[in-house]
Scaffold this active site. Structure first.
Site, PDB file in Angstrom:
ATOM      1  N   THR A 185     -49.466   2.331  15.309  1.00 31.50           N
ATOM      2  CA  THR A 185     -49.602   2.393  13.709  1.00 31.50           C
ATOM      3  C   THR A 185     -51.236   2.899  13.577  1.00 31.50           C
ATOM      4  O   THR A 185     -51.814   2.752  14.478  1.00 31.50           O
ATOM      5  CB  THR A 185     -49.831   1.012  13.377  1.00 31.50           C
ATOM      6  OG1 THR A 185     -50.677   0.275  13.845  1.00 31.50           O
ATOM      7  CG2 THR A 185     -48.533   0.434  13.360  1.00 31.50           C
ATOM      8  N   GLU A 330     -43.401  -0.729  12.114  1.00 26.61           N
ATOM      9  CA  GLU A 330     -42.896  -1.798  12.842  1.00 26.61           C
ATOM     10  C   GLU A 330     -41.470  -2.316  12.629  1.00 26.61           C
ATOM     11  O   GLU A 330     -40.929  -3.069  13.157  1.00 26.61           O
ATOM     12  CB  GLU A 330     -43.751  -3.167  12.489  1.00 26.61           C
ATOM     13  CG  GLU A 330     -45.388  -3.138  13.169  1.00 26.61           C
ATOM     14  CD  GLU A 330     -46.262  -2.474  12.224  1.00 26.61           C
ATOM     15  OE1 GLU A 330     -45.846  -1.260  11.383  1.00 26.61           O
ATOM     16  OE2 GLU A 330     -47.345  -2.563  12.288  1.00 26.61           O
ATOM     17  N   LYS A 438     -58.407  -8.647  -7.469  1.00 29.30           N
ATOM     18  CA  LYS A 438     -58.193  -9.879  -7.801  1.00 29.30           C
ATOM     19  C   LYS A 438     -59.430 -10.255  -9.144  1.00 29.30           C
ATOM     20  O   LYS A 438     -60.300 -10.372  -8.820  1.00 29.30           O
ATOM     21  CB  LYS A 438     -58.759 -11.117  -6.701  1.00 29.30           C
ATOM     22  CG  LYS A 438     -57.564 -10.784  -5.601  1.00 29.30           C
ATOM     23  CD  LYS A 438     -57.969 -11.782  -4.281  1.00 29.30           C
ATOM     24  CE  LYS A 438     -56.867 -11.614  -3.438  1.00 29.30           C
ATOM     25  NZ  LYS A 438     -57.197 -11.136  -2.109  1.00 29.30           N
ATOM     26  N   TRP A 443     -53.703 -11.180 -10.042  1.00 27.03           N
ATOM     27  CA  TRP A 443     -53.626 -10.133  -9.187  1.00 27.03           C
ATOM     28  C   TRP A 443     -53.498  -8.994 -10.251  1.00 27.03           C
ATOM     29  O   TRP A 443     -52.546  -8.893 -11.004  1.00 27.03           O
ATOM     30  CB  TRP A 443     -52.790 -10.132  -7.922  1.00 27.03           C
ATOM     31  CG  TRP A 443     -53.263 -10.968  -7.116  1.00 27.03           C
ATOM     32  CD1 TRP A 443     -54.323 -11.894  -6.930  1.00 27.03           C
ATOM     33  CD2 TRP A 443     -52.483 -11.320  -5.878  1.00 27.03           C
ATOM     34  NE1 TRP A 443     -54.286 -12.384  -5.718  1.00 27.03           N
ATOM     35  CE2 TRP A 443     -53.190 -12.351  -4.949  1.00 27.03           C
ATOM     36  CE3 TRP A 443     -51.101 -10.774  -5.284  1.00 27.03           C
ATOM     37  CZ2 TRP A 443     -52.730 -12.857  -3.775  1.00 27.03           C
ATOM     38  CZ3 TRP A 443     -50.870 -11.431  -4.004  1.00 27.03           C
ATOM     39  CH2 TRP A 443     -51.490 -12.316  -3.376  1.00 27.03           C
TER      40      TRP A 443
END
Ligand code: ADP
Length: 544
Positions: A185, A330, A438, A443
């Site tokens: 990654t 993944e 935030k 959010w």
């Protein structure tokens, strides 16, 4: 009692056997790195893969050895992948867009013994050679005629290297759980991490990815994977296309709008897959030239959130179905795909686009949940944001040579993404957990704001980051790259957002830049932007 079925291990080389036996004459067309279009078919590709396996075997490569590739999508890269697996070794794809130090790190970390490189990257390999401790041989993916004088002592041209091998070789059988491939990654923080696919996971994943309501691959398709083989396992297309007998078109080194259009058109491609930036370039090219793509029926778009404007243009201006997909290295990499379930079958217009903008639903073999920070599952109401977690047979349970435990008590891996899931199982990514803004304890989704902003006719690209605010903790700053020749006003962009998001989501300011930095896999580099704007003071900082 045991089942009484045959023991037929799920091995990657069996895909190529099937393609050669059942679809042997199906073409694999490539734009070669040397320039001309190259044509082969699955039958010849298998034969050349056997020659690669034979050459690797003669060199002394054995089961479990790592063999790296630094290469574009071409027929040679394909036959090398299968050849490596066919000798029981592990293909390790390297993303050439990583920093050179990261490339050296992962070659050493994986302990690659051989590196196959395209001509394009030979200078990079030469520059790094002193740091690549485990490499015994560099095979340059070209013929003797195009082989440059290399500074490397251990470099050989690919065609000469396999010339002495006749392909009279039998694939080495390994356990289906043995490693087949490795992909690191990009590691926006810390060192890249190695994901290790097994033969079994690659086969199961290819079957999942090809299913009708996923990518829906058929032998009637001509597939052009723009997504590189070094990006998250090529979204499985290097396996799923031959497995299903689809004709393949490989774009080589050229991925600009004009070059991709030319291949899509001349080779009558029906299905293609790439990240949103590639499609932006293609759409712009088609708009400028008035060109069309009558053969193209579907485009798979993933790797980053697909802006609504791309979906709208493909579907409504060009009659091409957009298959929005979400995944991660993944996950082999497919996690969810947005095709339309009967529950949404009646939707049209903007309501349909609302669904198409989500990342969709998982195939059999991927289970998803969203949780709060304490790990408690959250409702599937399409509104509640939570940490997205996944489990399944083609999902990583650990990283290579890394002891950290990445699974929760129920065996799910935290994706690092924040998402909602609706009552019909459609997942919508709202942010990376580290990028979410935030504000006043709530959010704000940076992705939602970006996607709407790029719908403005004069905006080429947009990024939203949180800037510290004395009252609200953080407030959104919208960073915009204008389209060439355009000088949009901040007010006009804000007016475009108004009404499309909650009032308190509106960015506190808009700034214009010439360029937004990208990661090696084409994502906006939020970290670099946060650094660049670390001293930025919002005009609202002294207001209530
Ligand atoms: P890397 O992390 O190496 O750049 P990956 O392709 O594995 O490469 O990145 C996976 C991440 O990309 C996901 O966790 C997610 O944040 C983002 N991503 C992928 N597809 C989408 C999508 N359709 N919408 C939003 N984000 C996406």
């Amino acid at each position: 009692m045991q089942g009484l079925m045959q023991d037929w291990p799920l091995l990657v080389h069996k895909i190529l056997d099937h393609a050669a036996i059942q679809h042997g004459g199906r073409e694999v067309v490539s734009r070669s790195v040397e320039g001309p279009i190259h044509r082969t078919d699955y039958s010849e590709l298998r034969h050349r893969s056997l020659r690669v396996a034979q050459a690797l075997d003669r060199f002394g490569i054995v089961g479990g050895d790592r063999v790296a590739t630094l290469a574009w999508n071409t027929w040679r890269h394909l036959e090398i992948w299968y050849g490596i697996n066919g000798v029981g070794a592990i293909y390790h794809t390297i993303n050439p867009r990583l920093f050179p130090e990261q490339i050296a790190y992962i070659v050493n970390h994986a302990a690659d013994r051989i590196l196959f490189t395209d001509l394009t990257f030979l200078p990079l390999v030469e520059a790094l050679a002193g740091h690549l401790k485990t490499l015994e041989l560099v095979v340059v993916m070209t013929d003797a005629e195009h082989m440059p004088d290399s500074k490397l002592a251990n470099a050989v041209s690919y065609e000469e290297w396999i010339a002495g091998c006749d392909g009279n070789f039998v694939w080495k059988d390994v356990d289906e759980n043995a490693a087949s491939g490795m992909c690191y990654t990009s590691g926006t923080t810390g060192n890249p991490k190695g994901v290790v696919y097994s033969h079994r996971s690659n086969i199961l994943h290819a079957m999942m990815a090809a299913a009708t309501d996923m990518m829906g691959l058929s032998f009637n398709d001509t597939v052009l994977p723009v997504v590189p083989m070094f990006h998250a396992n090529c979204w499985s297309l290097a396996f799923a296309a031959p497995m299903n007998g689809a004709r393949l078109v490989m774009p080589g080194a050229k991925m600009d709008g004009a070059s991709i259009w030319e291949l899509l058109d001349s080779e009558k491609v029906t299905l293609s897959a790439a990240v949103p930036t590639v499609w932006m370039m293609l759409l712009q090219h088609m708009e400028e030239t008035g060109k069309k793509l009558p053969h193209l029926t579907r485009v798979v778009i993933g790797g980053a959130a697909c802006p609504r404007v791309i979906i709208d243009k493909f579907e409504n201006d060009y009659d091409v179905q957009v298959i929005h997909a979400w995944g991660m290295t993944e996950l082999s990499p497919l996690g969810t795909v947005c095709t339309i379930k009967p529950e949404y079958g009646g939707l049209r217009g903007e309501a349909l686009l609302d669904i198409k903008e989500t990342q969709g639903h998982p195939p059999f073999g991927v289970e998803i949940k969203i949780t709060n920070d304490a790990g408690k599952s959250l409702p599937w109401d399409g509104k509640t944001f939570g940490r997205l977690k996944v489990r399944g047979p083609a999902i990583a349970r650990a990283y290579y040579r890394d002891d950290s435990d990445i699974l929760d008590d129920e065996g799910y891996m935290d994706t690092g993404d924040v998402a909602t899931i609706d009552q019909n199982g459609y997942m919508r990514i709202t942010d990376r957990s580290k990028d979410v803004i935030k504000s006043g304890g709530e959010w704000i989704s940076s992705i939602d704001l970006e996607n709407i902003a790029v719908g403005h006719p004069h905006v080429a690209e947009a990024a939203v980051i949180g800037i510290a605010h004395p009252k609200w903790d953080e407030r959104p700053l919208l960073i915009v790259v204008p389209k060439k020749g355009e000088t949009p006003e901040a007010e006009s962009i804000l007016a475009h957002l108004e009404g499309k998001v909650a009032k308190w989501w509106m960015p506190d300011a808009v700034v214009f830049v010439e360029e937004i930095p990208h990661t090696a896999t084409g994502k906006i580099q939020k970290m670099a932007l946060r650094e660049k704007f670390s001293d930025y003071v919002l005009p609202t900082a002294d207001q209530d």
